[in-house]
Design a protein around this motif. Structure first.
Motif, mmCIF file in Angstrom:
data_model
loop_
_atom_site.group_PDB
_atom_site.id
_atom_site.type_symbol
_atom_site.label_atom_id
_atom_site.label_comp_id
_atom_site.label_asym_id
_atom_site.label_seq_id
_atom_site.Cartn_x
_atom_site.Cartn_y
_atom_site.Cartn_z
ATOM 1 N N THR A 83 -0.110 -19.974 9.816
ATOM 2 C CA THR A 83 0.414 -18.640 9.530
ATOM 3 C C THR A 83 0.887 -17.962 10.805
ATOM 4 O OG1 THR A 83 -1.164 -18.471 7.714
ATOM 5 C CG2 THR A 83 -0.094 -16.435 8.426
ATOM 6 N N GLY A 84 2.115 -17.458 10.783
ATOM 7 C CA GLY A 84 2.683 -16.785 11.951
ATOM 8 C C GLY A 84 2.561 -15.275 11.846
ATOM 9 N N LYS A 85 2.912 -14.598 12.906
ATOM 10 C CA LYS A 85 2.844 -13.141 12.939
ATOM 11 C C LYS A 85 3.941 -12.524 12.077
ATOM 12 C CE LYS A 85 0.872 -12.991 17.596
ATOM 13 N NZ LYS A 85 1.055 -12.544 19.002
ATOM 14 N N CYS A 86 3.661 -11.352 11.541
ATOM 15 C CA CYS A 86 4.648 -10.636 10.743
ATOM 16 C C CYS A 86 5.761 -10.118 11.660
ATOM 17 C CB CYS A 86 4.007 -9.458 10.022
ATOM 18 S SG CYS A 86 2.726 -9.912 8.828
ATOM 19 N N ARG A 87 6.985 -10.329 11.245
ATOM 20 C CA ARG A 87 8.135 -9.874 11.990
ATOM 21 C C ARG A 87 8.740 -8.633 11.346
ATOM 22 N NH1 ARG A 87 6.766 -11.923 16.560
ATOM 23 N NH2 ARG A 87 6.666 -14.202 16.617
ATOM 24 N N THR A 88 9.370 -7.818 12.159
ATOM 25 C CA THR A 88 9.948 -6.567 11.657
ATOM 26 C C THR A 88 10.897 -6.817 10.485
ATOM 27 O OG1 THR A 88 9.790 -5.591 13.870
ATOM 28 C CG2 THR A 88 11.268 -4.511 12.293
ATOM 29 N N ASP A 89 11.729 -7.843 10.607
ATOM 30 C CA ASP A 89 12.717 -8.127 9.560
ATOM 31 C C ASP A 89 12.074 -8.590 8.253
ATOM 32 O OD1 ASP A 89 14.769 -7.453 11.252
ATOM 33 O OD2 ASP A 89 15.153 -9.513 11.920
ATOM 34 N N GLU A 90 10.812 -8.987 8.291
ATOM 35 C CA GLU A 90 10.121 -9.437 7.081
ATOM 36 C C GLU A 90 9.395 -8.296 6.371
ATOM 37 O OE1 GLU A 90 8.798 -13.955 8.145
ATOM 38 O OE2 GLU A 90 7.643 -12.359 9.094
ATOM 39 N N LEU A 91 9.311 -7.156 7.030
ATOM 40 C CA LEU A 91 8.512 -6.039 6.507
ATOM 41 C C LEU A 91 9.395 -4.920 5.965
ATOM 42 C CD1 LEU A 91 5.912 -5.860 9.429
ATOM 43 C CD2 LEU A 91 5.541 -6.862 7.156
ATOM 44 N N GLU A 92 9.014 -4.416 4.796
ATOM 45 C CA GLU A 92 9.658 -3.237 4.229
ATOM 46 C C GLU A 92 8.770 -2.049 4.591
ATOM 47 O OE1 GLU A 92 10.092 -3.973 0.054
ATOM 48 O OE2 GLU A 92 10.878 -6.002 0.387
ATOM 49 N N ILE A 93 9.272 -1.186 5.455
ATOM 50 C CA ILE A 93 8.447 -0.111 6.017
ATOM 51 C C ILE A 93 8.903 1.236 5.450
ATOM 52 C CG2 ILE A 93 7.662 0.980 8.150
ATOM 53 C CD1 ILE A 93 8.329 -1.618 9.612
ATOM 54 N N SER A 94 7.922 2.007 4.988
ATOM 55 C CA SER A 94 8.213 3.337 4.439
ATOM 56 C C SER A 94 7.083 4.284 4.821
ATOM 57 C CB SER A 94 8.364 3.271 2.909
ATOM 58 O OG SER A 94 7.182 2.762 2.318
ATOM 59 N N ALA A 95 7.344 5.577 4.695
ATOM 60 C CA ALA A 95 6.348 6.585 5.070
ATOM 61 C C ALA A 95 6.311 7.697 4.031
ATOM 62 C CB ALA A 95 6.668 7.144 6.450
ATOM 63 N N THR A 96 5.096 8.198 3.738
ATOM 64 C CA THR A 96 4.922 9.285 2.761
ATOM 65 C C THR A 96 3.930 10.310 3.296
ATOM 66 O OG1 THR A 96 3.158 8.039 1.644
ATOM 67 C CG2 THR A 96 5.404 7.800 0.770
ATOM 68 N N ASP A 97 4.070 11.510 2.812
ATOM 69 C CA ASP A 97 3.122 12.566 3.190
ATOM 70 C C ASP A 97 1.797 12.303 2.474
ATOM 71 O OD1 ASP A 97 1.880 14.869 4.029
ATOM 72 O OD2 ASP A 97 3.028 16.217 2.718
ATOM 73 N N ALA A 98 0.715 12.257 3.227
ATOM 74 C CA ALA A 98 -0.604 11.991 2.642
ATOM 75 C C ALA A 98 -1.606 13.078 3.028
ATOM 76 C CB ALA A 98 -1.110 10.619 3.102
ATOM 77 N N THR A 99 -1.096 14.259 3.323
ATOM 78 C CA THR A 99 -1.974 15.355 3.734
ATOM 79 C C THR A 99 -2.807 15.838 2.551
ATOM 80 O OG1 THR A 99 -0.365 16.074 5.388
ATOM 81 C CG2 THR A 99 -2.056 17.665 4.740
ATOM 82 N N VAL A 100 -4.081 15.993 2.789
ATOM 83 C CA VAL A 100 -5.001 16.483 1.759
ATOM 84 C C VAL A 100 -5.273 17.969 2.028
ATOM 85 C CG1 VAL A 100 -7.295 16.255 0.740
ATOM 86 C CG2 VAL A 100 -6.044 14.209 1.504
ATOM 87 N N GLY A 101 -5.219 18.777 0.973
ATOM 88 C CA GLY A 101 -5.449 20.219 1.124
ATOM 89 C C GLY A 101 -6.781 20.495 1.791
ATOM 90 N N GLY A 117 8.699 -13.616 2.157
ATOM 91 C CA GLY A 117 8.603 -14.875 1.438
ATOM 92 C C GLY A 117 7.513 -15.797 1.957
ATOM 93 N N ARG A 118 6.665 -15.306 2.838
ATOM 94 C CA ARG A 118 5.552 -16.106 3.364
ATOM 95 C C ARG A 118 4.424 -15.180 3.755
ATOM 96 N NH1 ARG A 118 4.893 -16.204 9.113
ATOM 97 N NH2 ARG A 118 6.428 -14.866 10.145
ATOM 98 N N ASP A 119 3.212 -15.711 3.836
ATOM 99 C CA ASP A 119 2.098 -14.929 4.359
ATOM 100 C C ASP A 119 2.284 -14.789 5.868
ATOM 101 O OD1 ASP A 119 1.225 -15.153 1.786
ATOM 102 O OD2 ASP A 119 -0.449 -16.505 2.217
ATOM 103 N N CYS A 120 1.802 -13.666 6.421
ATOM 104 C CA CYS A 120 1.933 -13.476 7.867
ATOM 105 C C CYS A 120 0.736 -12.688 8.393
ATOM 106 C CB CYS A 120 3.251 -12.790 8.223
ATOM 107 S SG CYS A 120 3.482 -11.146 7.488
ATOM 108 N N LEU A 121 0.575 -12.718 9.696
ATOM 109 C CA LEU A 121 -0.578 -12.090 10.336
ATOM 110 C C LEU A 121 -0.221 -10.735 10.922
ATOM 111 C CD1 LEU A 121 -2.100 -15.124 12.289
ATOM 112 C CD2 LEU A 121 -2.941 -14.119 10.171
ATOM 113 N N LEU A 122 -1.118 -9.762 10.730
ATOM 114 C CA LEU A 122 -0.982 -8.446 11.343
ATOM 115 C C LEU A 122 -2.277 -8.127 12.075
ATOM 116 C CD1 LEU A 122 0.730 -6.010 8.795
ATOM 117 C CD2 LEU A 122 1.566 -6.655 11.049
ATOM 118 N N SER A 123 -2.152 -7.587 13.263
ATOM 119 C CA SER A 123 -3.346 -7.247 14.023
ATOM 120 C C SER A 123 -3.057 -6.094 14.958
ATOM 121 C CB SER A 123 -3.813 -8.468 14.837
ATOM 122 O OG SER A 123 -4.934 -8.137 15.626
ATOM 123 N N GLY A 124 -3.976 -5.141 15.004
ATOM 124 C CA GLY A 124 -3.858 -4.056 15.973
ATOM 125 C C GLY A 124 -3.132 -2.833 15.460
ATOM 126 N N TYR A 125 -2.439 -2.183 16.368
ATOM 127 C CA TYR A 125 -1.770 -0.918 16.097
ATOM 128 C C TYR A 125 -0.249 -1.075 16.132
ATOM 129 C CZ TYR A 125 -6.172 1.658 16.966
ATOM 130 O OH TYR A 125 -7.454 2.163 16.902
#
Length: 222
Positions: A83-101, A117-125
């Motif tokens: 298994t290789g590391k996740c690449r930017t082009d393989e990831l669909e990245i989105s952001a949403t507001d998650a603020t709690v009152g 189309g394959r499993d990949c590794l993610l680690s860290g920040y």
């Protein structure tokens, strides 16, 4: 007379043996007869028999050859099995507001969905930068422990961004965009900022924009 009778008898026996030998060596047409079955069997055992074994071995070798190809195909199917590391082009990245009152800080959850189309590794920040009216602002890490994970194809993981809420009543520092760089990558993705429109103006002594590790927000690894 006795001597003559014995002589005739001996001649008769000799003639009979000679006739028998001729019949065994030639057929009715005077042609040489084929070897006996016993002689043929001996020849088959000593000659063609070993040749047959060699031919049989050749067929077996062909059979084993195809087996060898199967092994090679198996080896081929295991290529890139690690298994290789996740690449930017393989990831669909989105952001949403998650603020709690009631929270003192605002929160944005960033989703990284594996679409490679394959499993990949993610680690860290991930790297996180906010585009603002005052320039680029880099988020600092929270220091939480990061656990390496395998992100299955089609699955998502989330991390959180916390930021100070502008309650000063002024315009503050306007946020115009969010730049995310996946862990161990250099290629970034720019997103719309889903949080509050501005950050408070600060002299550096106030709350900072902070980023958590993979799995620190939302549904974790989903």
């Amino acid at each position: 007379m006795r001597v003559r009778k014995l002589t005739f008898a001996a001649l008769a026996v000799a003639a009979g043996l000679s006739l028998t030998a001729c019949q065994n060596g030639e057929d009715d047409l005077g042609q040489t007869a084929p070897p006996s079955s016993a002689s043929g069997a001996a020849s088959a055992s000593n000659g063609s028999g070993s040749g047959g074994a060699d031919q049989g071995g050749g067929k077996d070798s062909d059979g084993k050859g195809s087996g060898g190809q199967g092994t090679a195909a198996g080896t081929g199917s295991n290529e890139n099995g690690k298994t290789g590391k996740c690449r930017t082009d393989e990831l669909e990245i989105s952001a949403t507001d998650a603020t709690v009152g009631g929270d003192t800080d605002g929160t944005v959850a960033v989703e990284l969905k594996n679409g490679g189309g394959r499993d990949c590794l993610l680690s860290g920040y991930a790297g996180v930068d906010l585009k603002t009216s005052a320039g680029s602002l880099s988020a600092v890490r929270t220091g939480e422990k990061s656990t390496p994970m395998t992100l299955k194809d089609g699955k998502s993981v989330y991390f959180g961004i916390s930021y100070p809420v502008n309650e000063s009543g002024g315009s503050g520092v306007r946020v115009t965009g969010l730049v995310v760089t996946p862990p161990d990558e250099t290629k970034s993705v720019t997103l719309d900022w889903p949080g509050a429109a501005s950050l408070p103006v600060t002299d550096g002594s106030g709350s900072q924009v902070k980023v958590g590790p993979m799995g620190s927000a939302g549904q974790g690894e989903g």
